[in-house]
Motif scaffolding. Structure first.
Motif, mmCIF file in Angstrom:
data_model
loop_
_atom_site.group_PDB
_atom_site.id
_atom_site.type_symbol
_atom_site.label_atom_id
_atom_site.label_comp_id
_atom_site.label_asym_id
_atom_site.label_seq_id
_atom_site.Cartn_x
_atom_site.Cartn_y
_atom_site.Cartn_z
ATOM 1 N N UNK A 515 -16.313 38.107 -22.341
ATOM 2 C CA UNK A 515 -17.474 37.470 -21.739
ATOM 3 C C UNK A 515 -17.715 37.951 -20.305
ATOM 4 N N UNK A 516 -18.986 38.026 -19.934
ATOM 5 C CA UNK A 516 -19.358 38.478 -18.583
ATOM 6 C C UNK A 516 -18.783 37.551 -17.519
ATOM 7 N N UNK A 517 -18.733 36.242 -17.812
ATOM 8 C CA UNK A 517 -18.213 35.290 -16.830
ATOM 9 C C UNK A 517 -16.736 35.540 -16.556
ATOM 10 N N UNK A 518 -15.967 35.855 -17.597
ATOM 11 C CA UNK A 518 -14.548 36.156 -17.414
ATOM 12 C C UNK A 518 -14.374 37.417 -16.588
ATOM 13 N N UNK A 519 -15.214 38.414 -16.851
ATOM 14 C CA UNK A 519 -15.149 39.650 -16.064
ATOM 15 C C UNK A 519 -15.505 39.381 -14.607
ATOM 16 N N UNK A 520 -16.441 38.452 -14.392
ATOM 17 C CA UNK A 520 -16.814 38.076 -13.025
ATOM 18 C C UNK A 520 -15.631 37.437 -12.303
#
Length: 548
Positions: A515-520
């Motif tokens: 997920x993009x949020x985890x990468x953030x």
């Protein structure tokens, strides 16, 4: 800009050492950031408070040496003179804005006091525009609403931004930041650090940054000073200190920094769930204007399980629902819908003796041990209180409490002390012993190491790992520090706005987040952008830079 020569500050009789600060000397030039690092009790904050004229009277009277800000000798100033220097020449950001801000005064009015205190006369409209402009400059999205809000009605990140707005309102030459990001999640922390860097670039102010987080040091420092027991034992550019630490103590601090490359390997498959959470919802009614109220969704259909012997970490930003889950599990707050099962039994269906027994099986270690311990209760009594409440004879409970305190690394000659007589790390050990005293099946650690320095943090994590192996504990670890989650977890659950966005084995989450949020979250870990400051870009992984 700042020059300190042979600064010494004596401690009162009966303290653990004669001097809080011993013959310390260093300089700080305009536009530079000096990070003052060391363990709790090393003298970092005392040094910062001495520079800002904020020491208590009994310590202020014992100052020897010189503190010069430009042409001003700060040690010779009286309180009236300090009123003209503090705020205009020296600004300070405190570690805990909730205690530094006035809870019965809107934050906008508190910012306006900075101008009033220095005799800057503005009309009501000009003052309002000035306050709103400052709040907007520090990244507050709704400056008008926040200016009219009280400190307890805004988030931790917003409170810290308000503190920064107050500290830089008069564009001081020196900004002292005392652990300003300790309790913030990684994204808010990154935003606050970027904000301080931007303000420094605009005004050319010097920054003295007090911290125990070497990831932050790697990100922002141009210079690093290491303190131990009141002594300045090493100073140099960040590249010199990280790449070629001269002192064994500095190497010890660097070795204690959590590293992402140290993921806990996946344990054997565990198929027996201890805790099963299904469809958990929690909503709060919050004020929205003078007479209106709205529903704030803290948890939205959260479902997961924790198997026996497993360590699961809940990670996410502030307000993501991590601590709310802990409060629901311990029945410290009611839920709106959903179920929580302990060994297949619905916790919400239990009452009386059955509920009391279930509460014994789930224990929590709180983020702030000082706030969770009774200041009038000795350490051994605090640990024995739980077993006594569950029917253990007092004599036996005290004997077992003494054994537990020894197990967590506290010597027998300190068990009769009160909480204020212990360091932060020692108080956290008491909190762990208290939670273990009733022999729980599930231990919840809610940000249990976030406020500890790196060496004490490493000791507490090692202690929890040993206890997990010895006692077969199941653990739910709540943290905003992904480096710590990597070290302790079998599995990680990522939360955002009260919902689960990703979960999986620790190595999978860190190697390939979906997920993009985890990468953030991973992208905002302190230390990953260390190369933007001189001398740090080429730092080898083994020398203290975070290993990925």
């Amino acid at each position: 800009m700042l020059k300190i020569d042979n600064l010494s500050i004596a401690l009162p009789a009966g303290a653990d050492r004669p001097l809080a600060v011993n013959n310390v000397s260093f300089e700080l030039a305009p536009g530079r950031t000096l990070c003052l690092v060391g363990e709790s009790g090393s003298g970092k904050s005392v040094t910062g408070c001495a520079i800002a004229g904020l020491l208590p009277k009994f310590l202020r009277q014992s100052i020897k040496g010189s503190i010069r800000l430009g042409e001003i000798e700060l040690t010779s100033l009286n309180e009236r003179q300090w009123m003209t220097v503090r705020g205009r020449e020296v600004g300070m950001i405190f570690q805990e804005p909730m205690t530094a801000l006035n809870p019965i005064m809107p934050v906008g009015r508190q910012i306006s006091e900075v101008f009033n205190a220095h005799g800057i006369v503005l009309s009501r409209a000009e003052m309002r525009d000035k306050v709103h402009g400052l709040l907007e400059r520090v990244g507050i999205r709704e400056p008008r609403r926040i200016a009219d809000s009280y400190s307890f009605r805004i988030s931790g990140g917003q409170r810290q931004r308000v503190m920064i707005a107050m500290a830089v309102a008069l564009k001081p030459r020196l900004l002292i930041a005392d652990e300003p990001t300790t309790a913030l999640d990684v994204t808010t922390q990154a935003q606050v650090l970027e904000l301080i860097s931007d303000l420094q670039s605009e005004t050319g102010m010097a920054v003295l940054f007090v911290t125990h987080d070497f990831g932050i040091v790697a990100d922002i420092a141009t210079d690093v000073a290491v303190m131990q027991h009141g002594n300045l034992i090493e100073i140099g550019t960040s590249g010199q200190v990280f790449e070629h630490p001269a002192q064994p103590y500095t190497r010890k601090l660097l070795a204690a920094v959590p590293r992402l490359g140290a993921c806990r390997p996946c344990a054997a498959q565990r198929a027996v769930p201890l805790i099963e959470i299904a469809g958990l919802c929690k909503r709060y009614a919050v004020a929205d204007g003078l007479l209106k109220r709205r529903q704030l969704v803290a948890l939205n259909e959260v479902s997961f399980s924790v198997c026996k012997g497993e360590v699961v970490s809940l990670v996410g930003e502030s307000g993501s629902g991590k601590s709310t889950i802990a409060r629901c599990l311990t029945k410290l707050t009611p839920v709106n819908c959903g179920t929580i099962k302990l060994d297949g039994v619905d916790l919400f269906s239990l009452k009386g003796a059955a509920l009391k027994h279930a509460r014994r099986r789930i224990q929590i270690v709180f983020q702030d041990p000082y706030g969770s311990l009774d200041p009038r209760q000795k350490a051994i009594e605090a640990v024995a209180a739980g077993p006594i409440a569950h029917g253990t004879p007092r004599k036996r409970a005290l004997e077992e409490a003494a054994e537990l305190l020894s197990l967590v690394g506290l010597s027998p000659n300190v068990v009769e002390r009160y909480p204020h007589e212990f360091s932060g790390g020692q108080r956290q050990r008491i909190g762990i012993a208290r939670a273990l005293a009733v022999k729980p099946d599930l231990l919840i650690a809610d940000e249990a190491v976030s406020a500890l320095d790196v060496t004490v943090q490493a000791q507490v994590l090692e202690l929890l790992a040993d206890l997990r192996d010895k006692l077969g504990l199941t653990m739910l670890f709540i943290t905003h520090d992904l480096r710590i989650a990597a070290q302790v977890s079998d599995r990680i659950i990522v939360l955002q706005n009260g919902a689960i966005v990703e979960e999986g084995p620790t190595e999978t989450i860190f190697a390939g987040p979906a997920q993009a949020y985890t990468r953030k979250l991973l992208g905002t870990i302190p230390g990953l952008n260390a190369g933007k400051h001189e001398g740090v870009a080429d730092m080898p992984l083994g020398a203290g830079r975070l290993a990925i």
